[in-house]
Design a protein around this motif. Structure first.
Motif, PDB file in Angstrom:
ATOM      1  N   GLU A  71      -9.710  12.010 -11.429  1.00 12.22           N
ATOM      2  CA  GLU A  71     -10.703  11.771 -12.482  1.00 12.22           C
ATOM      3  C   GLU A  71     -10.369  10.497 -13.246  1.00 12.22           C
ATOM      4  OE1 GLU A  71     -13.532  13.573 -13.540  1.00 12.22           O
ATOM      5  OE2 GLU A  71     -13.275  14.447 -11.544  1.00 12.22           O
ATOM      6  N   TRP A  72     -11.426   9.788 -13.636  1.00 11.73           N
ATOM      7  CA  TRP A  72     -11.220   8.582 -14.436  1.00 11.73           C
ATOM      8  C   TRP A  72     -10.546   8.957 -15.752  1.00 11.73           C
ATOM      9  CZ3 TRP A  72     -11.351   3.968 -12.515  1.00 11.73           C
ATOM     10  CH2 TRP A  72     -11.204   2.876 -13.388  1.00 11.73           C
ATOM     11  N   GLY A  73      -9.620   8.137 -16.177  1.00 13.62           N
ATOM     12  CA  GLY A  73      -8.869   8.391 -17.395  1.00 13.62           C
ATOM     13  C   GLY A  73      -7.444   8.841 -17.109  1.00 13.62           C
ATOM     14  N   THR A  74      -7.201   9.345 -15.896  1.00 16.71           N
ATOM     15  CA  THR A  74      -5.840   9.748 -15.527  1.00 16.71           C
ATOM     16  C   THR A  74      -4.896   8.560 -15.641  1.00 16.71           C
ATOM     17  OG1 THR A  74      -6.763  11.353 -13.963  1.00 16.71           O
ATOM     18  CG2 THR A  74      -4.429  10.825 -13.732  1.00 16.71           C
ATOM     19  N   HIS A  75      -5.368   7.381 -15.247  1.00 18.28           N
ATOM     20  CA  HIS A  75      -4.541   6.177 -15.298  1.00 18.28           C
ATOM     21  C   HIS A  75      -4.128   5.837 -16.727  1.00 18.28           C
ATOM     22  CE1 HIS A  75      -8.553   4.847 -16.253  1.00 18.28           C
ATOM     23  NE2 HIS A  75      -8.136   3.636 -16.558  1.00 18.28           N
ATOM     24  N   VAL A  76      -4.989   6.145 -17.690  1.00 13.98           N
ATOM     25  CA  VAL A  76      -4.666   5.864 -19.093  1.00 13.98           C
ATOM     26  C   VAL A  76      -3.508   6.742 -19.547  1.00 13.98           C
ATOM     27  CG1 VAL A  76      -5.525   5.890 -21.466  1.00 13.98           C
ATOM     28  CG2 VAL A  76      -7.030   5.134 -19.610  1.00 13.98           C
ATOM     29  N   ASP A  77      -3.587   8.032 -19.232  1.00 16.14           N
ATOM     30  CA  ASP A  77      -2.542   8.963 -19.644  1.00 16.14           C
ATOM     31  C   ASP A  77      -1.212   8.637 -18.970  1.00 16.14           C
ATOM     32  OD1 ASP A  77      -4.350  10.326 -21.240  1.00 16.14           O
ATOM     33  OD2 ASP A  77      -4.880  11.759 -19.664  1.00 16.14           O
ATOM     34  N   VAL A  78      -1.257   8.259 -17.698  1.00 18.30           N
ATOM     35  CA  VAL A  78      -0.041   7.917 -16.963  1.00 18.30           C
ATOM     36  C   VAL A  78       0.605   6.658 -17.537  1.00 18.30           C
ATOM     37  CG1 VAL A  78       0.798   7.042 -14.740  1.00 18.30           C
ATOM     38  CG2 VAL A  78      -0.638   9.090 -14.817  1.00 18.30           C
ATOM     39  N   ALA A  79      -0.196   5.622 -17.758  1.00 14.74           N
ATOM     40  CA  ALA A  79       0.337   4.371 -18.294  1.00 14.74           C
ATOM     41  C   ALA A  79       0.849   4.547 -19.715  1.00 14.74           C
ATOM     42  CB  ALA A  79      -0.734   3.282 -18.254  1.00 14.74           C
ATOM     43  N   TRP A  91       1.630  -1.585 -17.291  1.00 13.85           N
ATOM     44  CA  TRP A  91       0.593  -2.528 -16.867  1.00 13.85           C
ATOM     45  C   TRP A  91       0.406  -2.473 -15.346  1.00 13.85           C
ATOM     46  CZ3 TRP A  91      -2.380  -6.110 -19.681  1.00 13.85           C
ATOM     47  CH2 TRP A  91      -3.044  -7.080 -18.930  1.00 13.85           C
ATOM     48  N   THR A  92       1.517  -2.439 -14.633  1.00 11.26           N
ATOM     49  CA  THR A  92       1.450  -2.394 -13.172  1.00 11.26           C
ATOM     50  C   THR A  92       0.773  -1.127 -12.686  1.00 11.26           C
ATOM     51  OG1 THR A  92       3.453  -3.758 -12.969  1.00 11.26           O
ATOM     52  CG2 THR A  92       2.832  -2.418 -11.054  1.00 11.26           C
ATOM     53  N   SER A  93       1.092  -0.009 -13.295  1.00 10.68           N
ATOM     54  CA  SER A  93       0.505   1.258 -12.856  1.00 10.68           C
ATOM     55  C   SER A  93      -0.993   1.311 -13.130  1.00 10.68           C
ATOM     56  CB  SER A  93       1.190   2.444 -13.559  1.00 10.68           C
ATOM     57  OG  SER A  93       0.747   2.573 -14.903  1.00 10.68           O
ATOM     58  N   SER A  94      -1.408   0.812 -14.274  1.00  8.49           N
ATOM     59  CA  SER A  94      -2.804   0.940 -14.684  1.00  8.49           C
ATOM     60  C   SER A  94      -3.671  -0.204 -14.182  1.00  8.49           C
ATOM     61  CB  SER A  94      -2.902   1.025 -16.208  1.00  8.49           C
ATOM     62  OG  SER A  94      -4.218   1.281 -16.621  1.00  8.49           O
ATOM     63  N   VAL A  95      -3.226  -1.419 -14.397  1.00 10.48           N
ATOM     64  CA  VAL A  95      -4.038  -2.576 -14.041  1.00 10.48           C
ATOM     65  C   VAL A  95      -3.971  -2.872 -12.541  1.00 10.48           C
ATOM     66  CG1 VAL A  95      -4.390  -5.052 -14.419  1.00 10.48           C
ATOM     67  CG2 VAL A  95      -3.788  -3.560 -16.346  1.00 10.48           C
ATOM     68  N   HIS A  99      -6.446  -0.898  -8.653  1.00 13.77           N
ATOM     69  CA  HIS A  99      -7.326  -1.738  -7.849  1.00 13.77           C
ATOM     70  C   HIS A  99      -7.761  -1.074  -6.549  1.00 13.77           C
ATOM     71  CE1 HIS A  99      -5.490  -5.500  -9.969  1.00 13.77           C
ATOM     72  NE2 HIS A  99      -6.535  -5.041 -10.629  1.00 13.77           N
ATOM     73  N   THR A 100      -7.080  -0.002  -6.157  1.00 13.30           N
ATOM     74  CA  THR A 100      -7.542   0.743  -4.981  1.00 13.30           C
ATOM     75  C   THR A 100      -8.957   1.268  -5.206  1.00 13.30           C
ATOM     76  OG1 THR A 100      -6.459   2.737  -5.857  1.00 13.30           O
ATOM     77  CG2 THR A 100      -5.214   1.416  -4.269  1.00 13.30           C
ATOM     78  N   TRP A 101      -9.299   1.469  -6.446  1.00 11.94           N
ATOM     79  CA  TRP A 101     -10.647   1.896  -6.839  1.00 11.94           C
ATOM     80  C   TRP A 101     -11.693   0.844  -6.455  1.00 11.94           C
ATOM     81  CZ3 TRP A 101     -12.426  -0.227 -11.923  1.00 11.94           C
ATOM     82  CH2 TRP A 101     -13.691   0.222 -12.297  1.00 11.94           C
ATOM     83  N   ILE A 102     -11.323  -0.441  -6.577  1.00 13.43           N
ATOM     84  CA  ILE A 102     -12.255  -1.501  -6.210  1.00 13.43           C
ATOM     85  C   ILE A 102     -12.365  -1.608  -4.693  1.00 13.43           C
ATOM     86  CG2 ILE A 102     -12.816  -3.949  -6.431  1.00 13.43           C
ATOM     87  CD1 ILE A 102     -11.214  -4.017  -9.013  1.00 13.43           C
ATOM     88  N   LEU A 103     -11.228  -1.525  -4.001  1.00 14.55           N
ATOM     89  CA  LEU A 103     -11.268  -1.593  -2.539  1.00 14.55           C
ATOM     90  C   LEU A 103     -12.077  -0.430  -1.960  1.00 14.55           C
ATOM     91  CD1 LEU A 103     -10.478  -3.008   0.024  1.00 14.55           C
ATOM     92  CD2 LEU A 103      -8.258  -1.856  -0.058  1.00 14.55           C
ATOM     93  N   GLY A 104     -12.081   0.703  -2.657  1.00 10.38           N
ATOM     94  CA  GLY A 104     -12.859   1.855  -2.229  1.00 10.38           C
ATOM     95  C   GLY A 104     -14.358   1.647  -2.346  1.00 10.38           C
ATOM     96  N   ARG A 105     -14.764   0.511  -2.880  1.00 12.17           N
ATOM     97  CA  ARG A 105     -16.180   0.168  -3.012  1.00 12.17           C
ATOM     98  C   ARG A 105     -16.600  -0.881  -1.971  1.00 12.17           C
ATOM     99  NH1 ARG A 105     -17.187   1.616  -8.700  1.00 12.17           N
ATOM    100  NH2 ARG A 105     -18.927   0.177  -8.885  1.00 12.17           N
ATOM    101  N   PHE A 106     -15.619  -1.404  -1.219  1.00 13.49           N
ATOM    102  CA  PHE A 106     -15.888  -2.464  -0.245  1.00 13.49           C
ATOM    103  C   PHE A 106     -16.652  -1.930   0.965  1.00 13.49           C
ATOM    104  CE2 PHE A 106     -13.881  -5.787  -2.403  1.00 13.49           C
ATOM    105  CZ  PHE A 106     -13.904  -6.938  -1.620  1.00 13.49           C
ATOM    106  N   PRO A 107     -17.230  -2.824   1.769  1.00 14.86           N
ATOM    107  CA  PRO A 107     -17.973  -2.386   2.942  1.00 14.86           C
ATOM    108  C   PRO A 107     -17.183  -1.411   3.818  1.00 14.86           C
ATOM    109  CG  PRO A 107     -18.332  -4.724   2.593  1.00 14.86           C
ATOM    110  CD  PRO A 107     -17.287  -4.300   1.601  1.00 14.86           C
ATOM    111  N   SER A 255      -6.000   0.117 -21.717  1.00  9.63           N
ATOM    112  CA  SER A 255      -5.767   1.054 -22.816  1.00  9.63           C
ATOM    113  C   SER A 255      -4.389   1.713 -22.744  1.00  9.63           C
ATOM    114  CB  SER A 255      -6.853   2.133 -22.821  1.00  9.63           C
ATOM    115  OG  SER A 255      -8.133   1.558 -22.938  1.00  9.63           O
ATOM    116  N   GLY A 256      -4.045   2.243 -21.577  1.00 11.16           N
ATOM    117  CA  GLY A 256      -2.774   2.953 -21.438  1.00 11.16           C
ATOM    118  C   GLY A 256      -1.561   2.095 -21.721  1.00 11.16           C
TER     119      GLY A 256
END
Length: 280
Positions: A71-79, A91-95, A99-107, A255-256
């Motif tokens: 779920e979105w927001g998990t990254h905030v709590d983890v960071a 920063w590395t964990s969240s930012v 980015h796997t989220w963006i690659l998951g939108r690729f063709p 945010s995190g």
């Protein structure tokens, strides 16, 4: 390319509470490594290994490819937890690891080509600065220099954006440029060490340079499509996170780390002053 219906569901996906606890458990060792990380100006290899062992790199990796698709927001709590020990790790964990989220939108073809051989991928990005794409047979020739590519030393690929003059638009008398994102491999880009910042040193946010690299058409997509609510690769995945408009969610990646680092500073101050008595 048409996706089949087979989806690899990840085994033993942690709950949100469990992965937050895994992050909290890393805080003591992150504090111990903080000075080393600052000196290296990038994440220590051991820290990357620890983050992967905890599964933090898979929070937004699609389940189809062995990720958690959380779920979105998990990254905030983890960071927020990691930041108590090291702001750069948060920063590395969240930012970076989100980015796997963006690659998951690729063709579809790009995802099916990349993920199966690299399910534990760390995906770098580089958008500041600029580059350009020139259309050629089967794809584009990419050139550019981008700045502030956090975590690029540990990345298995990178996503960059370049200007592209659509030939059909130009032929019809138009002058508008469009932007396309491209998925590039480490042997296609050069990392230039320009990161000498005073803060967040261990993020390793260096420059990325690309010279005359061929990018197949399926490894690119219009930026407006990737960032919209119907990106080309969303059909592969169940979660809403790959179909929401990107920009309003993207800002939460910061945010995190901010919350965690602030909490860490406060804790450090309290520890240093708890035993202090009398006048300064």
């Amino acid at each position: 390319m048409s996706p089949d219906n087979r989806k690899k569901k990840s085994a033993n996906i942690p709950t949100r509470k469990e992965i937050i606890q895994a992050a909290a458990d890393l805080v003591p060792i992150l504090r111990e490594r903080a000075e080393e990380a600052e000196d290296l100006r990038k994440m220590p290899d051991e820290t990357i290994e620890d983050l992967k062992a905890a599964g933090i790199h898979k929070i937004f990796t699609p389940q189809r490819y062995g990720g958690y698709e959380m779920e979105w927001g998990t990254h905030v709590d983890v960071a927020r937890e990691l930041g108590k020990g090291c702001a750069s790790t948060a920063w590395t964990s969240s930012v970076v690891m989100s980015h796997t989220w963006i690659l998951g939108r690729f063709p579809v073809e790009a995802q099916e080509e990349f993920w199966p051989s690299c399910p534990d991928a760390i995906v770098g990005t580089a958008f500041a600065g600029g580059g350009g794409m020139e259309e050629t047979e089967g794809g584009f020739i990419l050139n550019g220099l981008w700045r502030f590519s956090s975590g690029i030393d540990h990345a298995d690929c990178a996503l960059v954006a370049g200007r592209f003059a659509n030939k059909e638009t130009v032929a019809s008398g138009g002058t508008a440029l469009e932007y396309r994102m491209a998925l590039i491999m480490p042997d296609q880009y050069e990392i230039i060490d320009t990161w000498h910042a005073e803060g967040l040193k261990a993020t390793g946010s260096k420059d990325v340079k690309v010279v005359d690299q061929f990018i197949p058409f399926h490894r690119t997509a219009k930026s407006i499509e990737i960032s919209g609510n119907s990106p080309p690769g969303a059909q592969l995945h169940d979660s809403y996170i790959y179909r929401v408009e990107l920009n309003m969610f993207f800002s939460t990646l910061l945010s995190g780390p901010m919350l965690g680092a602030t909490h860490g500073i406060m804790q450090e101050y309290l520890e240093q002053t708890r035993s202090r008595f009398g006048a300064l």
